[in-house]
Structures are given as structure tokens and as C-alpha cells.
Design a protein around this motif. Structure first.
Motif, mmCIF file in Angstrom:
data_model
loop_
_atom_site.group_PDB
_atom_site.id
_atom_site.type_symbol
_atom_site.label_atom_id
_atom_site.label_comp_id
_atom_site.label_asym_id
_atom_site.label_seq_id
_atom_site.Cartn_x
_atom_site.Cartn_y
_atom_site.Cartn_z
ATOM 1 N N LEU A 12 -8.300 -61.825 88.843
ATOM 2 C CA LEU A 12 -7.602 -62.447 87.722
ATOM 3 C C LEU A 12 -8.293 -63.738 87.327
ATOM 4 N N ASN A 13 -8.202 -64.083 86.050
ATOM 5 C CA ASN A 13 -8.594 -65.401 85.573
ATOM 6 C C ASN A 13 -7.369 -66.303 85.680
ATOM 7 N N PRO A 14 -7.548 -67.619 85.801
ATOM 8 C CA PRO A 14 -6.385 -68.507 85.780
ATOM 9 C C PRO A 14 -5.570 -68.276 84.510
ATOM 10 N N GLY A 15 -4.279 -68.141 84.660
ATOM 11 C CA GLY A 15 -3.398 -67.857 83.533
ATOM 12 C C GLY A 15 -3.276 -66.380 83.213
ATOM 13 N N GLY A 16 -4.021 -65.527 83.920
ATOM 14 C CA GLY A 16 -4.016 -64.094 83.647
ATOM 15 C C GLY A 16 -2.991 -63.355 84.488
ATOM 16 N N SER A 17 -2.757 -62.096 84.119
ATOM 17 C CA SER A 17 -1.827 -61.264 84.881
ATOM 18 C C SER A 17 -2.272 -59.805 84.819
ATOM 19 N N ARG A 18 -1.741 -59.028 85.742
ATOM 20 C CA ARG A 18 -2.055 -57.601 85.806
ATOM 21 C C ARG A 18 -0.907 -56.897 86.506
ATOM 22 N N GLU A 19 -0.621 -55.685 86.072
ATOM 23 C CA GLU A 19 0.444 -54.903 86.691
ATOM 24 C C GLU A 19 -0.161 -53.918 87.683
ATOM 25 N N ILE A 20 0.414 -53.865 88.878
ATOM 26 C CA ILE A 20 0.021 -52.878 89.873
ATOM 27 C C ILE A 20 1.250 -52.034 90.194
ATOM 28 N N THR A 21 1.024 -50.885 90.784
ATOM 29 C CA THR A 21 2.119 -50.010 91.184
ATOM 30 C C THR A 21 2.141 -49.917 92.696
ATOM 31 N N VAL A 22 3.324 -50.028 93.260
ATOM 32 C CA VAL A 22 3.507 -49.927 94.707
ATOM 33 C C VAL A 22 4.408 -48.728 94.976
ATOM 34 N N ASN A 23 3.947 -47.828 95.829
ATOM 35 C CA ASN A 23 4.723 -46.650 96.199
ATOM 36 C C ASN A 23 5.413 -46.885 97.533
ATOM 37 N N LEU A 24 6.710 -46.637 97.557
ATOM 38 C CA LEU A 24 7.494 -46.695 98.787
ATOM 39 C C LEU A 24 7.744 -45.257 99.210
ATOM 40 N N ARG A 25 7.435 -44.921 100.460
ATOM 41 C CA ARG A 25 7.592 -43.543 100.936
ATOM 42 C C ARG A 25 8.428 -43.534 102.206
ATOM 43 N N ASN A 26 9.436 -42.665 102.202
ATOM 44 C CA ASN A 26 10.255 -42.458 103.382
ATOM 45 C C ASN A 26 9.574 -41.381 104.225
ATOM 46 N N SER A 27 8.838 -41.790 105.241
ATOM 47 C CA SER A 27 8.110 -40.842 106.090
ATOM 48 C C SER A 27 8.920 -40.455 107.326
ATOM 49 N N GLY A 28 10.153 -40.929 107.402
ATOM 50 C CA GLY A 28 11.009 -40.596 108.538
ATOM 51 C C GLY A 28 11.805 -39.331 108.298
ATOM 52 N N ASP A 29 12.742 -39.059 109.209
ATOM 53 C CA ASP A 29 13.539 -37.837 109.094
ATOM 54 C C ASP A 29 14.998 -38.109 108.712
ATOM 55 N N GLN A 30 15.290 -39.352 108.308
ATOM 56 C CA GLN A 30 16.647 -39.666 107.876
ATOM 57 C C GLN A 30 16.631 -40.326 106.501
ATOM 58 N N THR A 31 17.727 -40.232 105.787
ATOM 59 C CA THR A 31 17.872 -40.874 104.485
ATOM 60 C C THR A 31 18.007 -42.378 104.678
ATOM 61 N N LEU A 32 17.271 -43.138 103.866
ATOM 62 C CA LEU A 32 17.317 -44.597 103.931
ATOM 63 C C LEU A 32 18.186 -45.127 102.800
ATOM 64 N N ASN A 33 18.980 -46.144 103.088
ATOM 65 C CA ASN A 33 19.898 -46.727 102.112
ATOM 66 C C ASN A 33 19.469 -48.143 101.758
#
Length: 134
Positions: A12-33
Motif C-alpha cells: 500500500l501507499n500511505p493513504g491507500g487501501s485495499r480489500e482482501i477476503t478472509v475465509n473461515l472454515r469449520n474443519s471440526g466435526d461439530q457446529t460452531l456458534n
């Protein structure tokens, strides 16, 4: 539960911005709340998580994408900064993931600003010369 940013480093340049995407994955065997993404930044960097509160339920094997706006303040110094991300639910939390944010000041921006000021002064001088003596 796992956190996967779509990129590991951004510039980034000073004063600049950018959008990123973050994926959350439930890799367990139970439902998360009440799953939510928590972000911690260095000074000079700010983030805006573009989701409406927590995810009520994340079934086993499911994932959710969350857009995050990363911004650098205009006064931030050049160099490397980190963003730490963690997913937290009522039952479990993920390991921290990081995104490297490199701040690079453009060397030509000062010359562009000086050039714009000079052009404005020349245009003003021509205007006064042409229309000022009537």
C-alpha cells in the motif's frame, strides 16, 4: 477452525487501501456458534471487517468468506507491518494467521505535487497578465 486470507502480503501507499477476503472454515466435526473474525493491526494500519456481526452457526465442513478493508494512514512510515487474524466462536478459536503489509512511498508523488503548483502559478500569472490591465 481455520482462517485463510486470500493473500499473505499486500503493498500500500500511505493513504491507500485495499480489500482482501478472509475465509473461515469449520474443519471440526461439530457446529460452531457465534463465529467472528478478530483482527489486530500495527499502528498506522487500520482494518474494517465488512460483515454484520458474528456468524450465528458454521456447520462442520462449511466455510464463510469475509471481506476486510485494509487501509494505511497518510502519515504512516515506509516499511513492513503485520495484521494478525483469528476466528473465535463460543466453542473454539483458530490459530493466528498473518498478512504482511508493506508501505511504499511513491518517489514521484513529490515531483507531481510541485509540478501541479507550478502549473497553477503560471496559469494565474497568465490570467492576471491578460485580464488584469483593463
Amino acid at each position: 477452525m481455520s482462517v485463510f486470507p486470500n493473500t499473505r502480503s499486500i503493498t500500500l501507499n500511505p493513504g491507500g487501501s485495499r480489500e482482501i477476503t478472509v475465509n473461515l472454515r469449520n474443519s471440526g466435526d461439530q457446529t460452531l456458534n457465534n463465529v467472528e473474525l478478530r483482527v489486530q493491526t500495527d499502528s498506522g494500519i487500520s482494518t474494517d471487517v465488512k460483515s454484520f456481526g458474528a456468524i450465528d452457526e458454521l456447520e462442520s465442513g462449511d466455510s464463510e468468506s469475509i471481506p476486510v478493508e485494509v487501509s494505511a494512514r497518510a502519515s504512516v512510515n515506509s516499511g513492513s507491518n503485520e495484521i494478525l487474524m483469528r476466528a473465535v466462536s463460543d466453542e473454539v478459536q483458530s490459530d493466528d494467521e498473518q498478512v504482511e503489509v508493506s508501505i511504499e512511498k511513491s518517489s514521484s508523488s513529490g515531483f507531481i505535487g510541485i509540478g501541479m503548483v507550478l502549473v497553477a502559478v503560471i496559469v494565474l500569472a497568465l490570467f492576471v497578465y491578460r485580464f488584469g490591465r483593463r
